[in-house]
Motif scaffolding. Structure first.
Motif, mmCIF file in Angstrom:
data_model
loop_
_atom_site.group_PDB
_atom_site.id
_atom_site.type_symbol
_atom_site.label_atom_id
_atom_site.label_comp_id
_atom_site.label_asym_id
_atom_site.label_seq_id
_atom_site.Cartn_x
_atom_site.Cartn_y
_atom_site.Cartn_z
ATOM 1 N N THR A 198 0.763 -1.242 0.184
ATOM 2 C CA THR A 198 0.024 -0.093 -0.077
ATOM 3 C C THR A 198 0.813 1.142 -0.210
ATOM 4 O OG1 THR A 198 -0.102 -0.037 2.438
ATOM 5 C CG2 THR A 198 -1.970 -1.294 1.286
ATOM 6 N N LYS A 226 -2.542 3.266 -5.124
ATOM 7 C CA LYS A 226 -2.972 3.360 -3.827
ATOM 8 C C LYS A 226 -4.178 2.213 -3.989
ATOM 9 C CE LYS A 226 -0.054 6.064 -2.431
ATOM 10 N NZ LYS A 226 1.315 5.537 -2.000
ATOM 11 N N SER A 272 -6.271 -5.345 -7.364
ATOM 12 C CA SER A 272 -6.703 -4.161 -6.693
ATOM 13 C C SER A 272 -7.508 -3.319 -7.558
ATOM 14 C CB SER A 272 -5.646 -3.820 -5.738
ATOM 15 O OG SER A 272 -4.683 -2.897 -6.599
ATOM 16 N N GLY A 293 -7.984 0.834 -7.015
ATOM 17 C CA GLY A 293 -7.551 2.045 -6.272
ATOM 18 C C GLY A 293 -7.053 3.103 -7.335
#
Length: 159
Positions: A5, A10, A35, A37
């Motif tokens: 992270t 992010k 992910s 983000g």
């Protein structure tokens, strides 16, 4: 494996066990996570969301990890779905496509259209399309399962 992270991408929503469901590479994949983000290319005052495939070499996070804007992820899903639809009935053609009309579809997006066509510029197309067709059929269960889940989710969302 925990997705980092502290890098430029992010993560906000994660799938940290992707290696267990990565198609034919399940349980033996270098793709350790997915992910959604904040994109690594964001500038001050501009925020884009991206999807990322996190790859790990066994020793470190790989530079081959891929990050795509969400609309491109969806465009790829559209391309996969349209391609799968074509190859379900491609057996009807001598070379697995209509050589008189290699364009499979024009899919309207943002006031224009995404053209989906057979890559006739590929000098090995005759062999490659047969290999592609066979590989697509070999993975029919994997792809079909994912398309069915996607269809169900889209229906649940009202699409």
């Amino acid at each position: 494996m925990k997705i980092p992270t502290k890098l430029k991408h992010k993560p906000v929503i994660v799938c940290e066990n992707y290696e267990n469901v990565d198609g034919r590479k399940a349980y033996d994949s270098d793709a350790k996570g997915l992910s959604l983000g904040l994109a690594q290319w964001n500038d001050r005052g501009k925020v884009d969301i991206s999807a990322k495939v996190w790859r790990h070499t066994g020793n470190k996070w790989s530079r081959q990890s891929e990050e795509l804007p969400l609309h491109r992820v969806l465009d790829l899903a559209i391309l996969v779905a349209r391609t799968s639809k074509h190859f379900k009935e491609a057996y009807r053609y001598d070379n697995l496509y209509d050589q008189e009309n290699p364009q499979l579809d024009r899919i309207g997006l943002q006031g224009d259209a995404m053209t989906v066509a057979v890559a006739e510029d590929n000098e090995n197309l005759k062999e490659d399309i047969k290999l592609f067709d066979q590989a697509l059929h070999n993975d029919d269960e994997l792809i079909g399962e994912r398309l069915a889940v996607l269809a169900r989710l889209l229906k649940d969302m009202g699409y």
